[in-house]
Every structure is written in C-alpha cells, then in structure tokens.
Motif scaffolding. Structure first.
Motif, PDB file in Angstrom:
ATOM      1  N   GLU A   1      17.884 -18.186 -11.793  1.00  0.00           N
ATOM      2  CA  GLU A   1      19.072 -18.721 -11.133  1.00  0.00           C
ATOM      3  C   GLU A   1      20.290 -18.336 -11.964  1.00  0.00           C
ATOM      4  OE1 GLU A   1      18.921 -22.890 -10.061  1.00  0.00           O
ATOM      5  OE2 GLU A   1      16.738 -22.854 -10.235  1.00  0.00           O
ATOM      6  N   LEU A   2      21.356 -17.902 -11.306  1.00  0.00           N
ATOM      7  CA  LEU A   2      22.567 -17.443 -11.988  1.00  0.00           C
ATOM      8  C   LEU A   2      23.795 -18.156 -11.459  1.00  0.00           C
ATOM      9  CD1 LEU A   2      24.086 -15.271 -13.803  1.00  0.00           C
ATOM     10  CD2 LEU A   2      24.216 -13.890 -11.714  1.00  0.00           C
ATOM     11  N   ASN A   3      24.667 -18.548 -12.372  1.00  0.00           N
ATOM     12  CA  ASN A   3      25.992 -19.051 -12.036  1.00  0.00           C
ATOM     13  C   ASN A   3      27.001 -18.161 -12.741  1.00  0.00           C
ATOM     14  OD1 ASN A   3      28.385 -20.394 -11.582  1.00  0.00           O
ATOM     15  ND2 ASN A   3      27.788 -22.302 -12.573  1.00  0.00           N
ATOM     16  N   LEU A   4      27.759 -17.388 -11.952  1.00  0.00           N
ATOM     17  CA  LEU A   4      28.726 -16.466 -12.553  1.00  0.00           C
ATOM     18  C   LEU A   4      29.833 -17.194 -13.301  1.00  0.00           C
ATOM     19  CD1 LEU A   4      29.359 -13.723  -9.834  1.00  0.00           C
ATOM     20  CD2 LEU A   4      27.848 -13.629 -11.809  1.00  0.00           C
ATOM     21  N   ASP A   5      30.122 -18.410 -12.889  1.00  0.00           N
ATOM     22  CA  ASP A   5      31.262 -19.148 -13.440  1.00  0.00           C
ATOM     23  C   ASP A   5      30.788 -20.299 -14.308  1.00  0.00           C
ATOM     24  OD1 ASP A   5      33.157 -17.566 -11.817  1.00  0.00           O
ATOM     25  OD2 ASP A   5      32.166 -18.584 -10.161  1.00  0.00           O
ATOM     26  N   GLY A   6      29.854 -19.992 -15.201  1.00  0.00           N
ATOM     27  CA  GLY A   6      29.264 -21.017 -16.046  1.00  0.00           C
ATOM     28  C   GLY A   6      29.957 -21.155 -17.381  1.00  0.00           C
ATOM     29  N   SER A   7      29.193 -21.627 -18.358  1.00  0.00           N
ATOM     30  CA  SER A   7      29.739 -21.842 -19.704  1.00  0.00           C
ATOM     31  C   SER A   7      28.915 -21.137 -20.769  1.00  0.00           C
ATOM     32  CB  SER A   7      29.816 -23.341 -20.007  1.00  0.00           C
ATOM     33  OG  SER A   7      28.539 -23.944 -19.857  1.00  0.00           O
ATOM     34  N   GLY A   8      28.007 -20.241 -20.343  1.00  0.00           N
ATOM     35  CA  GLY A   8      27.232 -19.469 -21.295  1.00  0.00           C
ATOM     36  C   GLY A   8      25.884 -20.056 -21.637  1.00  0.00           C
ATOM     37  N   ILE A   9      25.353 -20.926 -20.766  1.00  0.00           N
ATOM     38  CA  ILE A   9      24.062 -21.569 -21.031  1.00  0.00           C
ATOM     39  C   ILE A   9      22.925 -20.673 -20.550  1.00  0.00           C
ATOM     40  CG2 ILE A   9      22.593 -23.547 -20.504  1.00  0.00           C
ATOM     41  CD1 ILE A   9      25.177 -25.167 -20.094  1.00  0.00           C
ATOM     42  N   CYS A  10      21.992 -20.396 -21.443  1.00  0.00           N
ATOM     43  CA  CYS A  10      20.809 -19.604 -21.104  1.00  0.00           C
ATOM     44  C   CYS A  10      19.578 -20.452 -21.368  1.00  0.00           C
ATOM     45  CB  CYS A  10      20.767 -18.323 -21.938  1.00  0.00           C
ATOM     46  SG  CYS A  10      19.411 -17.205 -21.503  1.00  0.00           S
ATOM     47  N   ASP A  11      18.869 -20.789 -20.321  1.00  0.00           N
ATOM     48  CA  ASP A  11      17.665 -21.617 -20.428  1.00  0.00           C
ATOM     49  C   ASP A  11      16.509 -20.845 -19.809  1.00  0.00           C
ATOM     50  OD1 ASP A  11      15.808 -23.603 -20.657  1.00  0.00           O
ATOM     51  OD2 ASP A  11      16.626 -24.878 -19.077  1.00  0.00           O
ATOM     52  N   ILE A  12      15.952 -19.931 -20.584  1.00  0.00           N
ATOM     53  CA  ILE A  12      14.945 -18.995 -20.097  1.00  0.00           C
ATOM     54  C   ILE A  12      13.635 -19.176 -20.854  1.00  0.00           C
ATOM     55  CG2 ILE A  12      14.323 -16.547 -19.918  1.00  0.00           C
ATOM     56  CD1 ILE A  12      16.417 -17.283 -17.959  1.00  0.00           C
ATOM     57  N   SER A  13      12.544 -19.240 -20.113  1.00  0.00           N
ATOM     58  CA  SER A  13      11.218 -19.193 -20.713  1.00  0.00           C
ATOM     59  C   SER A  13      10.744 -17.748 -20.677  1.00  0.00           C
ATOM     60  CB  SER A  13      10.251 -20.092 -19.938  1.00  0.00           C
ATOM     61  OG  SER A  13       8.936 -19.965 -20.453  1.00  0.00           O
ATOM     62  N   CYS A  14      10.702 -17.127 -21.859  1.00  0.00           N
ATOM     63  CA  CYS A  14      10.396 -15.692 -21.960  1.00  0.00           C
ATOM     64  C   CYS A  14       9.440 -15.467 -23.121  1.00  0.00           C
ATOM     65  CB  CYS A  14      11.692 -14.905 -22.171  1.00  0.00           C
ATOM     66  SG  CYS A  14      11.459 -13.150 -22.530  1.00  0.00           S
ATOM     67  N   PRO A  15       8.393 -14.675 -22.937  1.00  0.00           N
ATOM     68  CA  PRO A  15       7.402 -14.470 -24.004  1.00  0.00           C
ATOM     69  C   PRO A  15       7.807 -13.469 -25.078  1.00  0.00           C
ATOM     70  CG  PRO A  15       6.747 -13.252 -22.055  1.00  0.00           C
ATOM     71  CD  PRO A  15       7.984 -14.006 -21.678  1.00  0.00           C
ATOM     72  N   ILE A  16       8.961 -12.835 -24.941  1.00  0.00           N
ATOM     73  CA  ILE A  16       9.387 -11.815 -25.903  1.00  0.00           C
ATOM     74  C   ILE A  16      10.621 -12.322 -26.650  1.00  0.00           C
ATOM     75  CG2 ILE A  16      10.088  -9.411 -26.212  1.00  0.00           C
ATOM     76  CD1 ILE A  16       8.819  -8.842 -23.455  1.00  0.00           C
ATOM     77  N   GLY A  17      10.446 -12.586 -27.934  1.00  0.00           N
ATOM     78  CA  GLY A  17      11.503 -13.226 -28.706  1.00  0.00           C
ATOM     79  C   GLY A  17      12.816 -12.464 -28.742  1.00  0.00           C
ATOM     80  N   PHE A  18      12.767 -11.175 -29.033  1.00  0.00           N
ATOM     81  CA  PHE A  18      14.011 -10.406 -29.131  1.00  0.00           C
ATOM     82  C   PHE A  18      14.708 -10.316 -27.784  1.00  0.00           C
ATOM     83  CE2 PHE A  18      16.496  -6.472 -29.082  1.00  0.00           C
ATOM     84  CZ  PHE A  18      17.312  -6.678 -30.187  1.00  0.00           C
ATOM     85  N   PHE A  19      13.945 -10.173 -26.716  1.00  0.00           N
ATOM     86  CA  PHE A  19      14.533 -10.110 -25.374  1.00  0.00           C
ATOM     87  C   PHE A  19      15.212 -11.427 -25.021  1.00  0.00           C
ATOM     88  CE2 PHE A  19      13.755  -9.594 -20.594  1.00  0.00           C
ATOM     89  CZ  PHE A  19      14.892  -8.807 -20.417  1.00  0.00           C
ATOM     90  N   THR A  20      14.606 -12.540 -25.408  1.00  0.00           N
ATOM     91  CA  THR A  20      15.228 -13.848 -25.218  1.00  0.00           C
ATOM     92  C   THR A  20      16.567 -13.905 -25.950  1.00  0.00           C
ATOM     93  OG1 THR A  20      13.043 -14.885 -25.085  1.00  0.00           O
ATOM     94  CG2 THR A  20      14.912 -16.337 -25.475  1.00  0.00           C
TER      95      THR A  20
END
Length: 217
Positions: free
Chosen positions: A30-49
């Motif tokens: 889910e994306l909000n173009l007009d947000g505040s910079g919050i990234c809440d992602i469950s990702c198995p690759i640390g550097f990509f996160t």
C-alpha cells in the motif's frame, strides 16, 4: 492533503494498494504519495529493507505491506517484482498525472559517493542505470548470527521493474564513489527526492495535465 488547488478545492488523497501473486513471489503493498516517510515492510532481505526505508524517508512516501518469494532460487524474482509493484502503485496513485510537476532531479552526496537521479513521469518506460557497482554481494550478519547477503546485480532489476510499472523515464548515475553500499543507498535517496519533486502538486497547474499532448501516454 491540506494544500488547495487554484479553484479552492482540496487535493484528494493519492493512495493505491496492489497485490501481485505468482508462482515465484507474493507481494502486497500500500502506498501513500503524500505521507511522512513511514515504511512498514515485512521483507526477508535486510539490505533491501534498508533501501526501501531510505526511499520512503527521503521521498516522504508511506509504504506498508509484505514481500516474500523464492529466495532458494535467488533474489532476482522478489526484488524485480517489488519494483514492478511499486511502480504500478505510483501509476495508480497518480492517475492521469493532472496537476503534478511531472519531472524531478536530485544530486545527492553520500560521503565519498555522488549520486544523480532524474525522472520524468511522461507515460513511457525507460531506464538508464550507471551505478558502477562491483557485482560483489554485500554480506551481513543477522542478530542470531546467520550470514546473509544482497545480490548487487538485482539493484538494476528493481529499477527496471519500477520504470516498467510506473511508465516513467529514470536516469541513475554515480558520478564518483567507492563503496557499493553508498552507491546504491545514494541512488535510492536521489531517486526518492527526484520522484518526490516530480509527483508533488504544482498549484499553478491544478487540474491540468502536464503535457502538450493533453494526455500522459
């Protein structure tokens, strides 16, 4: 958004949600173009996160969701498909692109590295990526002591997927640098700030599509 158009009406929220499921990956974002910079992602690759967090923080985009894929094969499918979905989210949230700046540019210094990004949401997909990476994977150690890595060759795969989904032109260039970490992070940050400029509303152009054609296609 609280910013108003020239006719006095408020901008509508620019959000999108997409789920992509294949035999190789499952991506829901889910994306909000007009947000505040919050990234809440469950990702198995640390550097990509880390890169997605930097992208959101410097673009002031809010992004949340889950990423999973066939990492027993390699990281290519997951990272490329994430780029495709993220690009599609931008395209969906922007709609016909009425009232936006359309293009943006950023020159971003990161220690010894100088990264440059330029983008145009003009309806056509094209990527130039001169990241000058060594091709050697980045190795990290998780808190439980497990060794993992990031395949640096997938960096370009991500952005190729992004431009395909977003239908934009994107030029990424490392002007100088030594560290692959700094090169990739610098380009993620430069791209985020360039994209932020491009998608931000121009109050003088409210309701007008930024193209002499009268349509972004």
């Amino acid at each position: 958004m609280s910013e108003k158009k020239t006719d006095g009406t408020e901008w509508q929220p620019r959000t999108a949600q997409i789920t992509r499921e294949t035999k190789e990956t499952h991506i829901s974002l889910e994306l909000n173009l007009d947000g505040s910079g919050i990234c809440d992602i469950s990702c198995p690759i640390g550097f990509f996160t880390h890169m997605l967090n930097s992208f959101c923080k410097h673009g002031l985009f809010d992004l949340k969701g889950t990423l999973s894929g066939d990492l027993h094969v390699d990281q290519h499918h997951l990272i490329e498909d994430t780029g495709i979905v993220l690009g599609q989210l931008f395209a969906a949230a922007l709609g016909n692109c009425a009232g936006i700046n359309r293009n943006g540019f950023c020159l971003y210094p990161m220690d010894e590295t100088l990264a440059q990004a330029a983008v145009d949401f003009g309806g056509r997909s094209y990527l130039i990526c001169n990241a000058a990476l060594s091709g050697v994977p980045l190795v990290s150690i998780s808190p439980n002591g497990t060794e993992s890595s990031f395949q640096t060759d997938t960096f370009e795969d991500f952005w190729q997927g992004f431009v395909s989904g977003a239908k934009c032109n994107l030029h990424l260039d490392i002007l100088r640098g030594r560290s692959d970490h700094h090169k990739m992070e610098g380009l993620f940050k430069a791209a985020a700030k360039a994209i932020r400029t491009a998608v931000e509303p121009d109050i003088r152009r409210a309701g007008i599509i930024p193209s002499t054609k009268g349509v972004i296609i």
